[in-house]
Design an enzyme around this catalytic site. Structure first.
Site, PDB file in Angstrom:
ATOM      1  N   GLN A 141     -42.948  16.736  25.955  1.00  0.00           N
ATOM      2  CA  GLN A 141     -43.930  17.352  26.606  1.00  0.00           C
ATOM      3  C   GLN A 141     -43.603  18.207  27.484  1.00  0.00           C
ATOM      4  OE1 GLN A 141     -46.867  13.957  27.645  1.00  0.00           O
ATOM      5  NE2 GLN A 141     -44.915  12.794  27.392  1.00  0.00           N
TER       6      GLN A 141
ATOM      7  N   HIS B 149     -46.325  20.970  24.491  1.00  0.00           N
ATOM      8  CA  HIS B 149     -46.989  21.732  25.611  1.00  0.00           C
ATOM      9  C   HIS B 149     -46.366  22.889  25.711  1.00  0.00           C
ATOM     10  CE1 HIS B 149     -48.131  17.491  26.980  1.00  0.00           C
ATOM     11  NE2 HIS B 149     -49.001  17.568  25.868  1.00  0.00           N
TER      12      HIS B 149
ATOM     13  N   SER C  97     -45.639   9.312  31.903  1.00  0.00           N
ATOM     14  CA  SER C  97     -46.549   8.027  32.524  1.00  0.00           C
ATOM     15  C   SER C  97     -47.589   7.629  31.399  1.00  0.00           C
ATOM     16  CB  SER C  97     -47.414   8.901  33.591  1.00  0.00           C
ATOM     17  OG  SER C  97     -48.095  10.061  33.327  1.00  0.00           O
TER      18      SER C  97
HETATM   19  N1  APR Z   1     -36.268   8.933  34.924  1.00  0.00           N
HETATM   20  C1  APR Z   1     -37.174   8.568  34.221  1.00  0.00           C
HETATM   21  N2  APR Z   1     -38.259   8.514  34.275  1.00  0.00           N
HETATM   22  C2  APR Z   1     -38.754   9.054  35.754  1.00  0.00           C
HETATM   23  C3  APR Z   1     -37.577   9.430  36.642  1.00  0.00           C
HETATM   24  C4  APR Z   1     -36.406   9.415  36.234  1.00  0.00           C
HETATM   25  N3  APR Z   1     -35.337   9.819  37.033  1.00  0.00           N
HETATM   26  N4  APR Z   1     -38.395   9.902  37.712  1.00  0.00           N
HETATM   27  C5  APR Z   1     -39.834   9.623  37.518  1.00  0.00           C
HETATM   28  N5  APR Z   1     -39.821   9.077  36.294  1.00  0.00           N
HETATM   29  C6  APR Z   1     -41.142   8.940  35.564  1.00  0.00           C
HETATM   30  C7  APR Z   1     -42.236   8.300  36.450  1.00  0.00           C
HETATM   31  O1  APR Z   1     -42.530   7.025  36.594  1.00  0.00           O
HETATM   32  C8  APR Z   1     -43.531   8.545  35.370  1.00  0.00           C
HETATM   33  O2  APR Z   1     -44.000   7.662  34.841  1.00  0.00           O
HETATM   34  O3  APR Z   1     -41.360  10.157  35.049  1.00  0.00           O
HETATM   35  C9  APR Z   1     -42.975   9.889  34.751  1.00  0.00           C
HETATM   36  C10 APR Z   1     -43.741  11.360  35.004  1.00  0.00           C
HETATM   37  O4  APR Z   1     -44.930  11.256  34.634  1.00  0.00           O
HETATM   38  P1  APR Z   1     -45.867  12.720  34.767  1.00  0.00           P
HETATM   39  O5  APR Z   1     -45.642  13.267  36.135  1.00  0.00           O
HETATM   40  O6  APR Z   1     -47.161  12.063  34.552  1.00  0.00           O
HETATM   41  O7  APR Z   1     -45.174  13.590  33.644  1.00  0.00           O
HETATM   42  P2  APR Z   1     -45.462  13.439  32.119  1.00  0.00           P
HETATM   43  O8  APR Z   1     -45.822  12.307  31.545  1.00  0.00           O
HETATM   44  O9  APR Z   1     -44.395  14.216  31.507  1.00  0.00           O
HETATM   45  O10 APR Z   1     -46.885  14.373  32.055  1.00  0.00           O
HETATM   46  C11 APR Z   1     -47.486  14.513  30.813  1.00  0.00           C
HETATM   47  O11 APR Z   1     -49.105  16.153  31.814  1.00  0.00           O
HETATM   48  O12 APR Z   1     -49.243  17.567  33.470  1.00  0.00           O
HETATM   49  C12 APR Z   1     -49.267  17.661  32.094  1.00  0.00           C
HETATM   50  O13 APR Z   1     -48.688  19.099  30.278  1.00  0.00           O
HETATM   51  C13 APR Z   1     -48.230  18.296  31.266  1.00  0.00           C
HETATM   52  O14 APR Z   1     -46.486  17.737  29.904  1.00  0.00           O
HETATM   53  C14 APR Z   1     -47.254  17.326  30.988  1.00  0.00           C
HETATM   54  C15 APR Z   1     -48.176  16.071  30.925  1.00  0.00           C
END
Ligand code: APR
Length: 229
Positions: A86, A104, A172
């Site tokens: 993503q 994305h 997430s």
């Molecule tokens: N290692 C592993 N996971 C981690 C770490 C780490 N060091 N630090 C944070 N996380 C986890 C958090 O606990 C959370 O579950 O990464 C996740 C980040 O979640 P989001 O911020 O929601 O990002 P993501 O899931 O990639 O978002 C999906 O949403 O905003 C849009 O297009 C955008 O691709 C993105 C999509």
């Protein structure tokens, strides 16, 4: 060779210094989606959108892949590894992974606002108002904005249905259709979820939770998988 399919999110790049979206101090805590990451935002305030992605692109030239990215490359010694990310960063590519599908978009690419097939690679960080495609239309970030379709979802589903092992790292699981991909994995296939906030995904069986950061959780799982093959 057994096929491992890996779905990654912003969390795998967190230890490289790239912000996630929804964690405390995440991008969506400090920016309003409707002002920087939607077609409406582009219509209403193009400068703000360009600046938002320029700053992220500028940072991307300053960061490096971390152990989470690097250890996934080692899996290719014994497995057919397919990464579905993503993320719009190029850290999987720079770590050396061979097969990467970006759901994305990609931060270092821009595209024509007249013909979305006209995609260009940007070798510097700044995209400016007035930068045009070969048809003379404004270039925009090659990113899937909220409210836009996800053209790569179908190829991603077909990759996922062929998985012998499925791994989710640093996401997430709240953004669709990406979060629905786990539903296309065969029930009996072993699945792993590496994330400090990993949870049992409703309706998903054979899912092992590894509630750790990618930098420690990925090497541990990779060592196990390399040994077991
Ligand atoms: N290692 C592993 N996971 C981690 C770490 C780490 N060091 N630090 C944070 N996380 C986890 C958090 O606990 C959370 O579950 O990464 C996740 C980040 O979640 P989001 O911020 O929601 O990002 P993501 O899931 O990639 O978002 C999906 O949403 O905003 C849009 O297009 C955008 O691709 C993105 C999509």
């Amino acid at each position: 060779m057994k096929k491992i399919v890996i779905l990654t999110g912003a969390g795998i790049s967190a230890e490289s210094g790239v912000s996630t979206f929804r964690d405390s101090n995440g991008l969506w805590r400090n920016n309003r989606i409707e002002e920087v990451a939607s077609p409406i935002a582009w219509e209403n305030n193009r400068e703000l959108v360009l600046e938002f992605y320029n700053q992220r692109r500028k940072q991307l030239f300053e960061v490096e892949p971390n152990d989470g990215h690097k250890w996934l490359v080692k899996l290719e010694q014994q497995y057919d590894v397919q990464i579905i990310t993503q993320n719009v960063d190029d850290l999987h590519e720079r770590a050396g992974s061979s097969n990467i599908l970006h759901l994305h978009g990609e931060l270092k690419k821009v595209r024509s606002t007249r013909d979305p097939e006209l995609i260009y690679t940007l070798d510097h960080w700044e995209l400016k108002d007035g930068d045009k495609c070969e048809l003379g239309s404004q270039l925009r970030p090659h990113i899937v904005w909220f409210g836009e379709s996800v053209p790569m979802i179908e190829p991603a589903v077909s990759v996922v249905t062929g998985a012998d092992i499925f791994i989710v790292i640093g996401t997430s699981m709240v953004v669709y259709p990406a979060a629905s991909l786990i539903n296309y994995v065969n029930t009996e296939v072993p699945k792993y979820y590496i994330d400090p906030k990993a949870f049992s995904v409703p309706g998903i069986s054979n899912l092992s939770i590894i509630a750790e950061k990618a930098g420690t959780g990925v090497p541990k799982l990779v060592k196990r998988l390399l040994k077991s093959e």
